[in-house]
Design an enzyme around this catalytic site. Structure first.
Site, PDB file in Angstrom:
ATOM      1  N   LYS A 127       7.074  22.055  32.592  1.00 56.36           N
ATOM      2  CA  LYS A 127       6.201  20.865  32.569  1.00 56.36           C
ATOM      3  C   LYS A 127       6.116  20.602  34.193  1.00 56.36           C
ATOM      4  CE  LYS A 127       7.576  18.847  28.335  1.00 56.36           C
ATOM      5  NZ  LYS A 127       8.066  17.546  27.852  1.00 56.36           N
TER       6      LYS A 127
ATOM      7  N   LYS B  93       1.799  13.824  33.689  1.00 59.43           N
ATOM      8  CA  LYS B  93       2.724  12.701  33.138  1.00 59.43           C
ATOM      9  C   LYS B  93       3.877  12.261  33.811  1.00 59.43           C
ATOM     10  CE  LYS B  93       5.804  15.075  30.995  1.00 59.43           C
ATOM     11  NZ  LYS B  93       7.445  14.907  30.812  1.00 59.43           N
TER      12      LYS B  93
ATOM     13  N   ARG C 233      13.977  11.726  34.512  1.00 61.90           N
ATOM     14  CA  ARG C 233      14.243  11.959  35.860  1.00 61.90           C
ATOM     15  C   ARG C 233      13.232  11.406  36.759  1.00 61.90           C
ATOM     16  NH1 ARG C 233      15.850  17.011  33.496  1.00 61.90           N
ATOM     17  NH2 ARG C 233      13.809  18.043  34.213  1.00 61.90           N
TER      18      ARG C 233
END
Length: 293
Positions: free
Chosen positions: A72, A156, A220
Site C-alpha cells: 500500500k 489513506k 504505523r
C-alpha cells in the site's frame, strides 16, 4: 496451485495463516531468490519501495505469472503504484490482483471477522483466488480494477498521519472524523479528475481501509503523525522503527495534484508539516489549516 509469499512484514504471515486454512501448498520466503513456475501464485507482501528489487531477485519460468499484491504505497521518484511497477517489470501478460482492505495483521491472525477487496485486471483466476484467501472470518469481495484501490491504499496512509497529528495535539473524535470526511472528499475529487471509476464493491478497500488506518494507534502512519507533535521527523521515524508508507508516499502528492488538477489540501497539509519539521509550530499551523476548510 502453489502459493509463494515473499514477505518482510507481519501481514504476509497473517495472509499465510489464512491461506493455510484452504491449502497446504503455501510457502513463505524472505528476499532470497525464488523461482516462479507455471501454476504458482506469487504474493507480494513487502513495502512498495521493495517491490522492484524483489522482482529482480525472482526467476520467472512462466510467461503469464499470477501476482497478488498486498503493498500500500507509491514508489518514490517514479510515482508508480504497485500494479505499474509490476507491469513495467513483467509486461502485460500477467494476471494481476491487489488484496486491499481494513486488515491489521494481528487481528487477521487472531481470526477476527474481516472484509477486504480482491481487485483484478484480467481476472483469469479470480474465483480460484477468492477460494484460496477466503475463510468464514476473512471475507473477500471481488472487484474489477485495481487503480482506485491502490491509490486509496496509498493516500489513506497520508491521511492517517494527519489524524495521528490531531491526536497528538489533544483533539478528539469530532476533529478526526472531520479529517476523514475531508479525506474521502479529496479521494473522490482525485478519482473524478483522473476519470477512475468507483463502485460500491470497493468500499472495503477504499473507505473501510481509510477508516481503520485513520482511527487506530495500531497504524504505523497514525503513530508517526502523533509523534510529529513532539518529535522531529527523523526522531518519529526512528521511534516507529518500521516502514511508514504514508511518509514514503508524500513525495508523490504534488505529482498527483499536477496530474489530476484536483485540490488535495489535506494531503498537501501533511506534506507541509513534514517539510517544516518543527513540533513547536505544530498546533498553531494545524489550527490555521483546520479553521480554513
Amino acid at each position: 496451485m502453489n502459493v509463494k509469499i515473499i514477505v518482510n512484514v507481519a501481514l504476509g504471515n497473517a495472509f499465510c495463516s489464512v491461506i493455510s486454512k484452504n491449502t497446504q501448498s503455501v510457502q513463505i520466503f524472505g528476499h532470497q531468490q525464488i523461482e516462479i513456475n507455471e501454476g504458482d501464485i506469487l504474493v507480494l507482501a513487502v513495502p512498495t519501495q521493495a517491490i522492484k528489487s524483489v522482482l529482480k531477485n525472482t526467476s520467472f519460468k512462466t510467461k503469464t505469472p499470477t501476482i497478488v499484491n498486498t503493498s500500500k504505497g507509491i514508489e518514490k521518484k517514479t510515482h508508480k503504484l504497485p500494479y505499474q511497477i509490476v507491469g513495467e517489470f513483467l509486461g502485460n501478460e500477467i494476471d494481476y490482483y491487489s488484496l486491499i482492505g481494513p486488515s491489521f495483521a494481528k487481528e487477521v491472525q487472531s481470526m477476527m471477522p474481516t472484509i477486504v477487496n480482491l481487485g483484478y485486471t484480467k481476472g483469469i483466476l479470480n474465483e480460484q483466488l477468492k477460494k484460496i484467501f477466503q475463510t468464514d472470518y476473512f471475507r473477500v469481495r471481488l472487484t474489477s480494477g485495481v487503480e482506485a484501490l491502490e491509490i486509496s491504499a496509498a493516500f489513506k496512509n497520508i491521511y492517517a498521519i494527519a489524524c495521528g497529528f490531531t491526536e497528538g495535539l489533544g483533539y478528539a473524535t469530532n476533529t478526526r472524523v472531520k479529517l476523514m470526511v475531508l479525506a474521502i472528499e479529496e479521494l473522490n475529487r482525485l478519482f473524478e479528475s483522473l476519470k477512475i471509476a468507483l463502485n460500491s464493491d470497493m468500499v472495503p478497500g477504499t473507505i473501510g481501509d481509510l477508516v481503520l488506518t485513520c482511527s487506530n494507534e495500531k497504524s504505523r502512519n497514525f503513530t508517526f503523525g502523533k509523534l510529529l507533535v513532539t518529535h522531529s521527523v527523523s526522531e518519529a521515524l526512528n521511534k516507529v522503527n518500521a516502514t511508514v508508507e504514508g511518509y514514503n508516499s508524500l513525495s508523490s502528492v504534488e505529482y498527483f495534484c499536477n496530474k489530476s488538477k484536483a485540490l488535495l489540501p489535506l494531503a498537501s497539509f501533511v506534506c507541509e508539516v513534514v517539510k517544516i519539521d518543527d513540533p513547536r509550530k505544530s498546533k498553531k499551523y494545524f489550527d490555521k489549516f483546520v479553521k480554513s476548510i
